[in-house]
Design an enzyme around this catalytic site. Structure first.
Site, PDB file in Angstrom:
ATOM      1  N   ASP A   1       6.695 -10.819   0.002  1.00  0.00           N
ATOM      2  CA  ASP A   1       5.976  -9.562  -0.165  1.00  0.00           C
ATOM      3  C   ASP A   1       6.843  -8.484   0.495  1.00  0.00           C
ATOM      4  O   ASP A   1       6.850  -8.330   1.710  1.00  0.00           O
ATOM      5  CB  ASP A   1       4.602  -9.667   0.512  1.00  0.00           C
ATOM      6  CG  ASP A   1       3.872  -8.332   0.546  1.00  0.00           C
ATOM      7  OD1 ASP A   1       4.471  -7.310   0.159  1.00  0.00           O
ATOM      8  OD2 ASP A   1       2.699  -8.314   0.971  1.00  0.00           O
TER       9      ASP A   1
ATOM     10  N   LYS B   1       5.423   3.303  -2.082  1.00  0.00           N
ATOM     11  CA  LYS B   1       5.880   3.398  -0.682  1.00  0.00           C
ATOM     12  C   LYS B   1       7.379   3.718  -0.637  1.00  0.00           C
ATOM     13  O   LYS B   1       7.937   3.991   0.416  1.00  0.00           O
ATOM     14  CB  LYS B   1       5.615   2.084   0.063  1.00  0.00           C
ATOM     15  CG  LYS B   1       4.131   1.724   0.132  1.00  0.00           C
ATOM     16  CD  LYS B   1       3.927   0.490   0.969  1.00  0.00           C
ATOM     17  CE  LYS B   1       2.721  -0.326   0.584  1.00  0.00           C
ATOM     18  NZ  LYS B   1       1.429   0.266   0.836  1.00  0.00           N
TER      19      LYS B   1
ATOM     20  N   GLN C   1       6.667  -3.534   2.412  1.00  0.00           N
ATOM     21  CA  GLN C   1       7.089  -2.718   3.558  1.00  0.00           C
ATOM     22  C   GLN C   1       8.548  -2.962   3.922  1.00  0.00           C
ATOM     23  O   GLN C   1       9.085  -2.279   4.786  1.00  0.00           O
ATOM     24  CB  GLN C   1       6.215  -3.025   4.788  1.00  0.00           C
ATOM     25  CG  GLN C   1       4.724  -2.870   4.588  1.00  0.00           C
ATOM     26  CD  GLN C   1       4.280  -1.403   4.478  1.00  0.00           C
ATOM     27  OE1 GLN C   1       5.042  -0.466   4.701  1.00  0.00           O
ATOM     28  NE2 GLN C   1       3.020  -1.213   4.120  1.00  0.00           N
TER      29      GLN C   1
HETATM   30  N1  C6P Z   1      -0.376  -1.650   2.231  1.00  0.00           N
HETATM   31  C1  C6P Z   1      -1.100  -0.067   3.910  1.00  0.00           C
HETATM   32  O1  C6P Z   1      -1.646   0.970   4.287  1.00  0.00           O
HETATM   33  P1  C6P Z   1      -0.221  -2.239  -3.367  1.00  0.00           P
HETATM   34  O2  C6P Z   1      -1.599  -1.794  -2.985  1.00  0.00           O
HETATM   35  O3  C6P Z   1      -0.237  -3.273  -4.425  1.00  0.00           O
HETATM   36  O4  C6P Z   1       0.716  -1.116  -3.630  1.00  0.00           O
HETATM   37  O5  C6P Z   1       0.413  -2.916  -2.055  1.00  0.00           O
HETATM   38  C2  C6P Z   1      -0.287  -3.904  -1.380  1.00  0.00           C
HETATM   39  C3  C6P Z   1       0.441  -4.313  -0.143  1.00  0.00           C
HETATM   40  C4  C6P Z   1       0.983  -5.588  -0.085  1.00  0.00           C
HETATM   41  N2  C6P Z   1       1.670  -5.999   0.979  1.00  0.00           N
HETATM   42  C5  C6P Z   1       1.867  -5.214   2.042  1.00  0.00           C
HETATM   43  C6  C6P Z   1       2.658  -5.735   3.213  1.00  0.00           C
HETATM   44  C7  C6P Z   1       1.329  -3.924   2.065  1.00  0.00           C
HETATM   45  O6  C6P Z   1       1.528  -3.152   3.131  1.00  0.00           O
HETATM   46  C8  C6P Z   1       0.578  -3.462   0.941  1.00  0.00           C
HETATM   47  C9  C6P Z   1      -0.059  -2.107   0.951  1.00  0.00           C
HETATM   48  C10 C6P Z   1      -0.935  -0.320   2.429  1.00  0.00           C
HETATM   49  O7  C6P Z   1      -0.652  -0.898   4.714  1.00  0.00           O
HETATM   50  C11 C6P Z   1      -2.205  -0.066   1.686  1.00  0.00           C
HETATM   51  S1  C6P Z   1      -3.460  -1.217   2.101  1.00  0.00           S
END
Ligand code: C6P
Length: 411
Positions: free
Chosen positions: A205, A231, A208
């Site tokens: 994943d 992001k 980040q």
């Molecule tokens: N974290 C945060 O504020 P999506 O929603 O599919 O773009 O990403 C999901 C996701 C998956 N893995 C990690 C490590 C993430 O940080 C995130 C998204 C945001 O931390 C929104 S909850």
């Protein structure tokens, strides 16, 4: 990647982002929620609106000029992503609508085809819900076991922790590159080698991780790497699943629909080649093109330069916040990046976020879609400041000043 870089000046960089040049509640906006979603440079905004103004049509379907233009820009975006992560082939880049969909794709396709009762899937205690729930759903469908690698008190997760959990029954090792709560960076290459030594595949994943450091999927040798565009200074609604060609080729489609077929009859359907097999329906066209533009923007400075700058601001912030009385940093593992979670003795995280918002400082408060991790630290929630390339030490000074005010109010 391009070689000729612009000089990186964080104050100048702020000018690239129209939304940052505004006051919020009469104060300069200090945006510290880039881990939630990053802001967009004018280059991306303009590219997306240009698509709709000049080059928009459905892709891979029409023979007319606009469809040709849109298709070529959409595929060009794929090439930009492939070279950004050093994928060997463009068609190893599958466009999805985000990190979440990318992980669900692997769980539903690779997972359902390959994981059997008695097998194991390994994740960590620091995962976002997006990298927990797809595996729980799979576990419940196939009857395998879901095992969890623990997190240390400082938020660290080491290769030794993985060695204690991964076995020859493990089929999938799925973990975040960087924790969205702790900022901990996991040792991807070592974990990957460990998984392969046990015959398991890896799903990273990278939501980040991709934002703060160079990613070379061939060097890391990972099987899947998932991330989103929003992001990474690109649009929302677009994400990427990188997968090794030889694995993607053998996988069943995740969704059925237009664009992912070769032939269809009521008796039998055959699949299109990669990457179309995994891109059913009209894809997020302008969003993909916008992501390509975001990658051009990042490359214009260089991701390493951006990461180094963010690290400087992070270290400054960690020191500055640690000196505030009653403030506790959550996640202090060595080598961490870009995310600063904290609690304060005097106030609930939601109160902290609401009060400092009055000073124009935007942070996130809550469980950050990582409830098991909150439980691990015995916390209902944290406040979280997260950095992007546009943040400066001055932003951290304003954050710290605002937190001092929170203390004054609640004393
Ligand atoms: N974290 C945060 O504020 P999506 O929603 O599919 O773009 O990403 C999901 C996701 C998956 N893995 C990690 C490590 C993430 O940080 C995130 C998204 C945001 O931390 C929104 S909850």
């Amino acid at each position: 990647m391009k070689d000729s870089k612009k000089t990186f000046d964080p104050n100048q960089v702020q000018e690239d982002f129209p939304i940052l040049n505004q006051s919020v509640r009469g104060k300069r906006l200090v945006y510290l929620d880039s881990a939630g979603s990053a802001q967009k440079p004018a280059q991306v905004i303009n590219a997306v609106s240009e698509v709709y103004e000049q080059e928009y049509a459905n892709v891979h379907r029409g023979l007319h000029y606009l469809s040709e233009q849109a298709s070529s820009r959409y595929e060009n975006a794929r090439s930009k992503v492939a070279s950004f992560i050093n994928a060997e082939k463009d068609h190893e880049v599958i466009f999805t609508k985000g990190t979440t969909e990318a992980i669900n794709l692997v769980a539903n396709s690779y997972g359902r085809d390959n994981v059997k009762p008695g097998d194991e899937i390994v994740i960590t205690h620091a995962e976002h819900h997006s990298n927990i729930i797809p595996w729980q759903l799979l576990r419940d469908q196939v009857g395998c076991e879901l095992k969890v690698v623990p997190v240390d008190d400082d938020g660290g997760i080491t290769i030794e922790d993985f060695k204690r959990v991964v076995t020859d029954r493990t089929k999938i090792v799925a973990f975040c590159h960087v924790s969205n709560v702790l900022g901990t960076v996991l040792p991807v290459k070592e974990i990957n080698s460990l998984a392969h030594a046990h015959g398991a595949i890896t799903v990273i994943d990278g939501a980040q991780g991709i934002v703060h450091m160079p990613i070379d999927v061939q060097d890391l040798d990972v099987d899947f790497y998932a991330f989103g565009g929003h992001k990474l200074y690109g649009p929302s609604g677009i994400g990427v699943l990188y997968g090794k060609e030889k694995i993607l080729e053998l996988m069943s489609p995740y969704q059925g629909g237009g664009g992912m077929i070769n032939t269809v009859s009521f008796e039998k359907t055959t699949w299109a080649d990669l990457p179309d097999k995994f891109e059913a329906g009209t894809p997020p066209i302008a969003q993909a093109i916008g992501l390509g533009e975001a990658i051009d923007y990042i490359n214009s400075y260089g991701i390493k330069v951006i990461g180094d700058h963010e690290l400087d601001v992070l270290n400054y912030a960690m020191q500055k916040l640690a000196s505030i009385e009653g403030l506790k940093l959550i996640g202090t593992a060595p080598g961490k990046v870009s995310v600063i979670s904290f609690t304060m003795d005097c106030a609930h995280p939601h109160d902290i976020a609401t009060i400092i918002d009055q000073n124009g400082v935007a942070v996130r408060a809550g469980h950050h879609c990582a409830q098991p991790l909150m439980e691990r630290f015995d916390l209902p929630s944290t406040a979280r400041a997260s950095l992007g390339l546009y943040n400066t030490r001055e932003d951290i000074d304003l954050l710290a000043e605002s937190l001092e005010k929170v203390q004054e109010i609640f004393k």
